[in-house]
Write an enzyme that holds these catalytic residues in place. Sequence first.
Site, PDB file in Angstrom:
ATOM      1  N   ASN A   9       1.139   3.807   7.314  1.00  0.00           N
ATOM      2  CA  ASN A   9       0.771   2.055   7.264  1.00  0.00           C
ATOM      3  C   ASN A   9       1.926   1.577   7.565  1.00  0.00           C
ATOM      4  OD1 ASN A   9       0.384   0.800   4.665  1.00  0.00           O
ATOM      5  ND2 ASN A   9       2.144   1.132   4.185  1.00  0.00           N
ATOM      6  N   SER A  40      -7.677  -1.960   9.644  1.00  0.00           N
ATOM      7  CA  SER A  40      -7.535  -3.331   8.880  1.00  0.00           C
ATOM      8  C   SER A  40      -8.871  -4.023   9.354  1.00  0.00           C
ATOM      9  CB  SER A  40      -6.066  -4.328   9.775  1.00  0.00           C
ATOM     10  OG  SER A  40      -7.433  -5.702   8.557  1.00  0.00           O
ATOM     11  N   ARG A  42      12.678   0.223   6.591  1.00  0.00           N
ATOM     12  CA  ARG A  42      13.800  -0.059   6.973  1.00  0.00           C
ATOM     13  C   ARG A  42      14.884  -0.627   6.172  1.00  0.00           C
ATOM     14  NH1 ARG A  42      10.903  -4.939  10.416  1.00  0.00           N
ATOM     15  NH2 ARG A  42      10.163  -4.734   8.439  1.00  0.00           N
ATOM     16  N   ARG A  43      14.266  -0.913   4.798  1.00  0.00           N
ATOM     17  CA  ARG A  43      15.078  -1.380   3.334  1.00  0.00           C
ATOM     18  C   ARG A  43      15.822  -0.190   2.315  1.00  0.00           C
ATOM     19  NH1 ARG A  43      10.922  -6.187   1.579  1.00  0.00           N
ATOM     20  NH2 ARG A  43       9.268  -4.600   2.214  1.00  0.00           N
ATOM     21  N   THR A  67      -0.860  -8.438  -1.749  1.00  0.00           N
ATOM     22  CA  THR A  67       0.737  -7.111  -1.447  1.00  0.00           C
ATOM     23  C   THR A  67       2.133  -8.535  -0.291  1.00  0.00           C
ATOM     24  OG1 THR A  67       0.319  -6.578   1.150  1.00  0.00           O
ATOM     25  CG2 THR A  67      -0.370  -4.896  -0.893  1.00  0.00           C
ATOM     26  N   GLU A  68       3.086  -7.999  -0.231  1.00  0.00           N
ATOM     27  CA  GLU A  68       3.804  -9.168   0.324  1.00  0.00           C
ATOM     28  C   GLU A  68       3.405  -9.243   2.420  1.00  0.00           C
ATOM     29  OE1 GLU A  68       8.213  -6.814   0.425  1.00  0.00           O
ATOM     30  OE2 GLU A  68       7.862  -7.048  -1.687  1.00  0.00           O
ATOM     31  N   TYR A  83      -2.539  -9.621  16.341  1.00  0.00           N
ATOM     32  CA  TYR A  83      -2.793  -8.465  14.582  1.00  0.00           C
ATOM     33  C   TYR A  83      -4.066  -7.971  14.779  1.00  0.00           C
ATOM     34  CZ  TYR A  83      -3.171  -7.084  10.097  1.00  0.00           C
ATOM     35  OH  TYR A  83      -3.613  -5.925   9.004  1.00  0.00           O
ATOM     36  N   PHE A 102       0.825  -1.258  -0.190  1.00  0.00           N
ATOM     37  CA  PHE A 102       0.136   0.160   0.197  1.00  0.00           C
ATOM     38  C   PHE A 102       0.614   1.975  -0.093  1.00  0.00           C
ATOM     39  CE2 PHE A 102      -3.442  -2.449   2.838  1.00  0.00           C
ATOM     40  CZ  PHE A 102      -3.513  -3.409   2.122  1.00  0.00           C
TER      41      PHE A 102
HETATM   42  P1  NDP Z   1       3.473  -4.919   3.095  1.00  0.00           P
HETATM   43  O1  NDP Z   1       4.497  -6.698   3.103  1.00  0.00           O
HETATM   44  O2  NDP Z   1       4.200  -5.146   1.566  1.00  0.00           O
HETATM   45  O3  NDP Z   1       4.065  -3.617   3.058  1.00  0.00           O
HETATM   46  C1  NDP Z   1       4.359  -3.162   4.993  1.00  0.00           C
HETATM   47  C2  NDP Z   1       5.217  -2.055   4.997  1.00  0.00           C
HETATM   48  O4  NDP Z   1       5.178  -2.456   6.043  1.00  0.00           O
HETATM   49  C3  NDP Z   1       7.175  -2.313   4.099  1.00  0.00           C
HETATM   50  O5  NDP Z   1       6.973  -1.117   3.473  1.00  0.00           O
HETATM   51  C4  NDP Z   1       7.745  -2.303   4.871  1.00  0.00           C
HETATM   52  O6  NDP Z   1       9.119  -1.737   4.878  1.00  0.00           O
HETATM   53  C5  NDP Z   1       7.208  -1.578   6.650  1.00  0.00           C
HETATM   54  N1  NDP Z   1       7.391  -1.465   7.079  1.00  0.00           N
HETATM   55  C6  NDP Z   1       6.941  -2.821   8.608  1.00  0.00           C
HETATM   56  N2  NDP Z   1       7.267  -2.844  10.176  1.00  0.00           N
HETATM   57  C7  NDP Z   1       8.303  -2.082   9.460  1.00  0.00           C
HETATM   58  C8  NDP Z   1       8.970  -1.053  11.260  1.00  0.00           C
HETATM   59  N3  NDP Z   1       8.917  -2.273  11.983  1.00  0.00           N
HETATM   60  N4  NDP Z   1       9.435  -0.262  10.890  1.00  0.00           N
HETATM   61  C9  NDP Z   1       9.428  -0.073   9.357  1.00  0.00           C
HETATM   62  N5  NDP Z   1       8.285   0.302   8.433  1.00  0.00           N
HETATM   63  C10 NDP Z   1       7.863  -1.649   8.542  1.00  0.00           C
HETATM   64  O7  NDP Z   1       2.239  -5.107   3.169  1.00  0.00           O
HETATM   65  P2  NDP Z   1       0.571  -4.540   3.168  1.00  0.00           P
HETATM   66  O8  NDP Z   1       1.580  -3.318   2.280  1.00  0.00           O
HETATM   67  O9  NDP Z   1      -0.290  -5.057   2.609  1.00  0.00           O
HETATM   68  O10 NDP Z   1      -0.295  -3.598   4.205  1.00  0.00           O
HETATM   69  C11 NDP Z   1       0.617  -2.180   4.761  1.00  0.00           C
HETATM   70  C12 NDP Z   1      -0.397  -1.937   6.160  1.00  0.00           C
HETATM   71  O11 NDP Z   1      -1.780  -2.468   5.888  1.00  0.00           O
HETATM   72  C13 NDP Z   1      -0.381  -2.513   7.105  1.00  0.00           C
HETATM   73  O12 NDP Z   1      -0.452  -1.866   8.244  1.00  0.00           O
HETATM   74  C14 NDP Z   1      -1.173  -3.631   7.007  1.00  0.00           C
HETATM   75  O13 NDP Z   1      -0.984  -4.030   8.708  1.00  0.00           O
HETATM   76  C15 NDP Z   1      -2.130  -3.053   6.610  1.00  0.00           C
HETATM   77  N6  NDP Z   1      -2.863  -4.083   6.336  1.00  0.00           N
HETATM   78  C16 NDP Z   1      -2.725  -5.045   5.403  1.00  0.00           C
HETATM   79  C17 NDP Z   1      -3.989  -5.700   4.300  1.00  0.00           C
HETATM   80  C18 NDP Z   1      -3.333  -7.012   3.346  1.00  0.00           C
HETATM   81  O14 NDP Z   1      -4.111  -7.668   3.039  1.00  0.00           O
HETATM   82  N7  NDP Z   1      -2.640  -6.266   2.592  1.00  0.00           N
HETATM   83  C19 NDP Z   1      -5.433  -5.450   4.595  1.00  0.00           C
HETATM   84  C20 NDP Z   1      -5.511  -4.698   5.826  1.00  0.00           C
HETATM   85  C21 NDP Z   1      -4.275  -3.998   6.094  1.00  0.00           C
HETATM   86  P3  NDP Z   1      10.749  -2.828   5.322  1.00  0.00           P
HETATM   87  O15 NDP Z   1      10.172  -3.701   5.102  1.00  0.00           O
HETATM   88  O16 NDP Z   1      11.222  -2.003   4.501  1.00  0.00           O
HETATM   89  O17 NDP Z   1      10.292  -2.079   6.893  1.00  0.00           O
HETATM   90  C1  8X3 Z   2      -4.756  -8.158   6.903  1.00  0.00           C
HETATM   91  C2  8X3 Z   2      -6.231  -8.422   6.772  1.00  0.00           C
HETATM   92  O1  8X3 Z   2      -7.739 -10.455   7.343  1.00  0.00           O
HETATM   93  O2  8X3 Z   2      -5.538 -11.004   6.218  1.00  0.00           O
HETATM   94  O3  8X3 Z   2      -4.986  -6.773   7.683  1.00  0.00           O
HETATM   95  O4  8X3 Z   2      -6.331  -9.890   9.002  1.00  0.00           O
HETATM   96  S1  8X3 Z   2      -6.433  -9.762   6.607  1.00  0.00           S
END
Ligand code: NDP
Ligand code: 8X3
Length: 253
Positions: A87, A140, A36-37, A188-189, A153, A16
């Site tokens: 995010n 979420s 972090r990357r 996503t990842e 979570y 996102f």
């Molecule tokens: P991704 O894993 O693709 O992205 C997560 C991002 O968060 C990465 O850029 C990662 O960067 C960063 N991140 C994670 N931990 C840390 C940390 N400790 N410090 C700094 N940066 C951090 O997942 P999404 O894009 O799906 O997730 C984004 C948000 O959306 C999250 O909060 C997730 O809980 C939420 N979400 C996701 C859903 C899904 O189904 N995908 C649904 C609902 C909510 P890096 O590793 O470089 O630090």
């Molecule tokens: C991510 C969506 O349903 O895997 O927040 O918790 S779910």
Amino acid sequence: MSTSPVIMITGATSGFGEACARLFADKGWRLIITGRRQQRLDELQQALGGAEKTHTCCFDVSDRQAVEQAFSSLPRSFSQIDVLINNAGLALGLEPAHETRLDDWESMVDTNIKGLLYCTRSVLPNMVERKAGYIINIGSVAGNWPYPGGNVYCGTKAFVRQFSLAVRADLLGSNVRVTNIEPGNAETEFSLVRFKDDKSRADKVYEGTVALRAEDVANTVWWLVNTPEHVNVTTMELMPTHEANGPMSFHRE
Ligand code: NDP
Ligand code: 8X3
């Protein structure tokens, strides 16, 4: 000097956050992207107009000192943040509560709750002083709808929901807006992280169903930011058409 608005996106190295970065850059905004990357941040910065348009901050949101340092050392031209997207976040594991690793629970609390708090607390005073600004938290559906293995979570995202609403109560009269977006299943990842790089397990989450795309969430953020300033969408749940809540479950002998 450029007067285009500034958006800070935590966790912009994938999913996102990256989709939001690409969309807002395309619309002419200046960006602060975090994660972090470092290498991914550098590549994204290059793709999004270089250092003049995009400032990178490499830090772990759960490290309070690192967050404070990142905010206090922003270049002058990026120091006035118009929109913060909280995010950065993650899920770790899907084990039942009695089998989970405590380290995983702590990482989720530290990232999804404490990290969001540190960033929010850092950005708010300037927004309140200017009587302008917008904080968009990425919660979420898990904050609303518990599921087996979701335990902490789900708890962290329920925190994000209630914290977003309570901060709005504090900010009444400040013109600062707060929204909690609550996406459902999105490809996503996220699952790769949750299942600790087990790609075949992660892929199964999206098999045979149509998940949200990261761009769907970015488009929602763009729409929210462009609502009139007197409008505050408080919470917004966003599911794929192919997802719905199930019935209550029962144990039977
Ligand atoms: P991704 O894993 O693709 O992205 C997560 C991002 O968060 C990465 O850029 C990662 O960067 C960063 N991140 C994670 N931990 C840390 C940390 N400790 N410090 C700094 N940066 C951090 O997942 P999404 O894009 O799906 O997730 C984004 C948000 O959306 C999250 O909060 C997730 O809980 C939420 N979400 C996701 C859903 C899904 O189904 N995908 C649904 C609902 C909510 P890096 O590793 O470089 O630090
Ligand atoms: C991510 C969506 O349903 O895997 O927040 O918790 S779910």
